[in-house]
Design an enzyme around this catalytic site. Structure first.
Site, PDB file in Angstrom:
ATOM      1  N   ASP A 129      -7.893  -5.160  -0.294  1.00  0.00           N
ATOM      2  CA  ASP A 129      -8.365  -5.833  -0.966  1.00  0.00           C
ATOM      3  C   ASP A 129      -7.641  -7.509  -0.581  1.00  0.00           C
ATOM      4  OD1 ASP A 129      -8.205  -3.377  -2.414  1.00  0.00           O
ATOM      5  OD2 ASP A 129     -10.045  -4.138  -2.946  1.00  0.00           O
TER       6      ASP A 129
ATOM      7  N   HIS B 258       1.345  -1.444  -0.231  1.00  0.00           N
ATOM      8  CA  HIS B 258      -0.005  -0.033  -0.114  1.00  0.00           C
ATOM      9  C   HIS B 258       1.146   1.108  -0.054  1.00  0.00           C
ATOM     10  CE1 HIS B 258      -3.014   2.438   1.141  1.00  0.00           C
ATOM     11  NE2 HIS B 258      -4.006   1.825   0.230  1.00  0.00           N
TER      12      HIS B 258
HETATM   13  C1  SDX Z   1      -6.180   0.407  -3.149  1.00  0.00           C
HETATM   14  O1  SDX Z   1      -4.561   4.503  -2.175  1.00  0.00           O
HETATM   15  C2  SDX Z   1      -5.536   4.342  -1.321  1.00  0.00           C
HETATM   16  O2  SDX Z   1      -5.792   4.428  -0.019  1.00  0.00           O
HETATM   17  C3  SDX Z   1      -6.432   2.569  -2.175  1.00  0.00           C
HETATM   18  C4  SDX Z   1      -7.509   2.485  -1.440  1.00  0.00           C
HETATM   19  C5  SDX Z   1      -7.954   2.833  -1.212  1.00  0.00           C
HETATM   20  O3  SDX Z   1      -9.094   2.510  -0.407  1.00  0.00           O
HETATM   21  O4  SDX Z   1      -8.512   3.525  -2.140  1.00  0.00           O
HETATM   22  O5  SDX Z   1      -6.457   1.599  -0.192  1.00  0.00           O
HETATM   23  C6  SDX Z   1      -7.315   0.648  -1.890  1.00  0.00           C
HETATM   24  O6  SDX Z   1      -6.027   0.702  -3.650  1.00  0.00           O
HETATM   25  C7  SDX Z   1      -5.483  -0.988  -2.202  1.00  0.00           C
HETATM   26  C8  SDX Z   1      -4.196  -1.128  -3.378  1.00  0.00           C
HETATM   27  C9  SDX Z   1      -4.616  -2.230  -3.579  1.00  0.00           C
HETATM   28  N1  SDX Z   1      -3.177  -3.315  -4.811  1.00  0.00           N
HETATM   29  C10 SDX Z   1      -3.054  -3.814  -4.725  1.00  0.00           C
HETATM   30  O7  SDX Z   1      -2.888  -4.916  -3.738  1.00  0.00           O
HETATM   31  C11 SDX Z   1      -1.878  -4.150  -5.726  1.00  0.00           C
HETATM   32  C12 SDX Z   1      -0.792  -4.918  -5.760  1.00  0.00           C
HETATM   33  N2  SDX Z   1      -0.106  -4.026  -4.612  1.00  0.00           N
HETATM   34  C13 SDX Z   1       0.968  -3.113  -5.238  1.00  0.00           C
HETATM   35  O8  SDX Z   1       0.866  -3.000  -7.109  1.00  0.00           O
HETATM   36  C14 SDX Z   1       1.547  -1.713  -4.989  1.00  0.00           C
HETATM   37  O9  SDX Z   1       1.801  -2.359  -3.553  1.00  0.00           O
HETATM   38  C15 SDX Z   1       0.599  -0.572  -4.777  1.00  0.00           C
HETATM   39  C16 SDX Z   1       0.034  -0.100  -6.219  1.00  0.00           C
HETATM   40  C17 SDX Z   1      -0.508  -0.753  -3.748  1.00  0.00           C
HETATM   41  C18 SDX Z   1       1.304   0.317  -4.015  1.00  0.00           C
HETATM   42  O10 SDX Z   1       2.251   0.658  -4.973  1.00  0.00           O
HETATM   43  P1  SDX Z   1       3.708   1.916  -4.332  1.00  0.00           P
HETATM   44  O11 SDX Z   1       3.151   2.739  -3.881  1.00  0.00           O
HETATM   45  O12 SDX Z   1       3.876   2.511  -5.645  1.00  0.00           O
HETATM   46  O13 SDX Z   1       4.249   0.915  -3.884  1.00  0.00           O
HETATM   47  P2  SDX Z   1       5.962   0.111  -4.786  1.00  0.00           P
HETATM   48  O14 SDX Z   1       4.522   0.275  -6.403  1.00  0.00           O
HETATM   49  O15 SDX Z   1       6.392   1.698  -5.462  1.00  0.00           O
HETATM   50  O16 SDX Z   1       6.036  -1.006  -4.299  1.00  0.00           O
HETATM   51  C19 SDX Z   1       7.517  -1.037  -4.023  1.00  0.00           C
HETATM   52  C20 SDX Z   1       8.695  -2.086  -3.925  1.00  0.00           C
HETATM   53  C21 SDX Z   1       8.291  -1.916  -5.183  1.00  0.00           C
HETATM   54  O17 SDX Z   1      10.310  -2.693  -5.331  1.00  0.00           O
HETATM   55  P3  SDX Z   1      11.371  -2.166  -5.761  1.00  0.00           P
HETATM   56  O18 SDX Z   1      11.180  -1.811  -6.817  1.00  0.00           O
HETATM   57  O19 SDX Z   1      11.381  -0.908  -4.309  1.00  0.00           O
HETATM   58  O20 SDX Z   1      12.555  -3.350  -5.416  1.00  0.00           O
HETATM   59  O21 SDX Z   1       7.337  -2.824  -3.514  1.00  0.00           O
HETATM   60  C22 SDX Z   1       7.358  -3.568  -4.465  1.00  0.00           C
HETATM   61  C23 SDX Z   1       7.253  -3.265  -5.699  1.00  0.00           C
HETATM   62  O22 SDX Z   1       8.109  -3.664  -6.510  1.00  0.00           O
HETATM   63  N3  SDX Z   1       5.764  -4.253  -4.324  1.00  0.00           N
HETATM   64  C24 SDX Z   1       5.740  -5.425  -4.305  1.00  0.00           C
HETATM   65  C25 SDX Z   1       4.235  -5.493  -4.178  1.00  0.00           C
HETATM   66  N4  SDX Z   1       3.740  -3.397  -3.473  1.00  0.00           N
HETATM   67  C26 SDX Z   1       5.097  -3.286  -3.799  1.00  0.00           C
HETATM   68  N5  SDX Z   1       6.042  -6.728  -4.439  1.00  0.00           N
HETATM   69  C27 SDX Z   1       5.344  -7.834  -4.967  1.00  0.00           C
HETATM   70  N6  SDX Z   1       3.994  -7.669  -4.678  1.00  0.00           N
HETATM   71  C28 SDX Z   1       3.037  -6.171  -4.147  1.00  0.00           C
HETATM   72  N7  SDX Z   1       1.928  -6.594  -4.018  1.00  0.00           N
END
Ligand code: SDX
Length: 435
Positions: free
Chosen positions: A370, A310
């Site tokens: 989720d 998140h």
């Molecule tokens: C919602 O914003 C809100 O409030 C949203 C929400 C709401 O109520 O409105 O809470 C609802 O959208 C919840 C999130 C649902 N999405 C998912 O579950 C999809 C999986 N999650 C990711 O795609 C990700 O965690 C996000 C999109 C939720 C957050 O992305 P960020 O903050 O841009 O973080 P990032 O992509 O920069 O990740 C940081 C690191 C990265 O690795 P490095 O580049 O540092 O090596 O963490 C890794 C990412 O690759 N990472 C994950 C991961 N999520 C982040 N690696 C594996 N699996 C994951 N799920």
């Protein structure tokens, strides 16, 4: 000497300095007011994804990602989940305070009397292919609502904004349920004013004109809770989309339609559907959980552990804690050995392994809202492609509350970000036969 509540920016390339005010919040992270930056120093700030950018001043929802805190208008989500109802939370988010019994009765009555859709709107559903994703139908039908309400178009009139809010809160369940009914070749069931909000939605989803249907109380309560937990979440992608769309004075139905489109993405609201798809893949692959965890860690693999991570919560999403318990409680009341239990057990196994794995721990990746919600929706008989529709149905109150707040904010103006230009320098046109 009294410390000044400012920061001073020094441009080392010119020696120029700029003192910028610090804006202090009621609670949480302070902001630096950079509005003078371009005028005084000739710079834009650069912040793709808005990781360090506050887009507005808001009093609706407070998040503390480090400590897993979520409050609607100051009330902790745990207390609202335990003691409130979704419609009462709708009142709280929009008007700012919990209603007294007279206010709640009036509000419920207002909402009840706006649940019907104009009969002509049925044609909009029939125009879609039977296999259209219901989120696509929602985007279209909600956007079309604006063409049915020309009597309330002054977005600066609080009474007209309130009317639009009541209409959206009331009609979203009907639009959502009819999207499902159309896809399954079932007749549209009209709303019933004798049922509460969640019960009415389940009635419109699952009742048949040929027999009596009573929404199961266990599922009515669980759905109401899920809607409370999804009602608002500060300046998330879809809410920011609604704000940006509404900032051009577009009508609220068009703004909410844009929010639905943004929520649809699997990185945002579409994750609940993606979690179940992931869990089903794992269950059908003989539960090779480690294989999927290793894929999620592999930089060369686009696969992510859906429902994990998140932007704000760097600890357990407080909503996920509540939903996980609800999921457990519901599964306990279903027939033993039901197929949902296997999905829940798999989700719990993934969580246990991931939270011990340094890749997830070092990045503060925990289950989010989720991760478990889809299992409850599946157990209710709600199909996968309706999960994000439920999220949109719940989040409508958040979107329209933020829109209402923005339209009365004296600091609000049309949103128009700038950019860091990375394109070509000036060049002259070259005739086709010279290229
Ligand atoms: C919602 O914003 C809100 O409030 C949203 C929400 C709401 O109520 O409105 O809470 C609802 O959208 C919840 C999130 C649902 N999405 C998912 O579950 C999809 C999986 N999650 C990711 O795609 C990700 O965690 C996000 C999109 C939720 C957050 O992305 P960020 O903050 O841009 O973080 P990032 O992509 O920069 O990740 C940081 C690191 C990265 O690795 P490095 O580049 O540092 O090596 O963490 C890794 C990412 O690759 N990472 C994950 C991961 N999520 C982040 N690696 C594996 N699996 C994951 N799920």
């Amino acid at each position: 000497m009294k410390k000044k509540d400012t920061v001073t920016l020094i441009d080392n390339s010119t020696g120029k300095e700029l003192e910028l005010p610090i804006l202090r919040p009621t609670e949480g992270i302070a902001t630096i007011d950079v509005r003078a930056l371009y005028r005084e120093l000739g710079y834009f700030t650069y912040d793709p994804g808005f990781l360090s950018t506050a887009s507005c001043r808001s009093a609706i929802t407070y998040l503390d990602g480090a400590n897993g805190i979520l409050r609607y208008r100051g009330y902790p989500i745990e207390q609202l989940a335990e003691q409130s109802t979704f419609l009462e939370v709708c009142y709280l988010l929009y008007y700012g305070d919990l209603p007294d019994s007279k206010q709640l009765t009036t509000f419920k009555n207002d909402i009840c009397h706006h649940t019907m859709l104009h009969e002509a709107l049925k044609q909009f559903f029939i125009g879609f292919r039977r296999d259209a994703h219901p989120m696509g139908i929602m985007v279209g039908v909600v956007g079309a609502l604006s063409s049915f309400f020309h009597d309330h178009e002054d977005v600066y009139d609080p009474k007209q904004r309130q009317k639009a809010a009541h209409r959206l809160i009331a009609k979203m369940p009907t639009i959502a349920a009819w999207s499902y009914r159309y896809a399954h070749g079932l007749p549209f069931m009209y709303p019933r004013n004798d049922l509460d909000y969640a019960g009415n939605f389940l009635h419109m989803m699952f009742a048949l004109p040929t027999e009596e249907y009573t929404p199961p109380p266990l599922f009515v309560k669980a759905l109401d809770l899920i809607m409370i937990l999804h009602a608002d979440h500060e300046q998330n992608a879809s809410t920011s989309t609604v704000r940006l769309t509404g900032s051009s004075e577009a009508n609220p139905f068009a703004a909410v339609s844009a929010g639905i489109a943004s929520l649809w993405g699997p990185a945002h609201g579409g994750a609940n559907e993606a979690v179940i798809t992931m869990l089903l893949d794992i269950v059908n692959s003989d539960n090779d959980v480690q294989y999927y965890i290793d894929r999620a860690k592999d930089k060369n693999d686009r696969f992510r552990l859906m429902g994990f991570g998140h932007r704000i919560y760097k600890s357990y999403d407080p909503r996920a804690i509540i939903i996980r318990k609800t999921c457990h409680d519901i599964l306990e009341q279903l027939e033993p050995g039901n197929r949902y239990q296997e999905l829940f057990d798999t989700a719990m196994e993934i969580e246990t392994i991931a939270l011990q794995d340094d890749y997830f721990k070092s990045r503060n990746l925990y289950p989010n809202v989720d991760y478990y919600s889809g299992i409850i929706l599946l157990a209710m008989g709600i199909p996968l492609n309706m999960f994000t529709v439920i999220f949109a149905l719940s989040r409508t109150i958040g979107w329209i509350s933020h829109w209402n707040e923005m339209m009365q904010d004296p600091e609000s103006r049309i949103g128009r970000p700038r950019q860091l230009y990375s394109g070509e320098k000036p060049r002259n046109y070259v005739k086709l036969d010279s290229r």
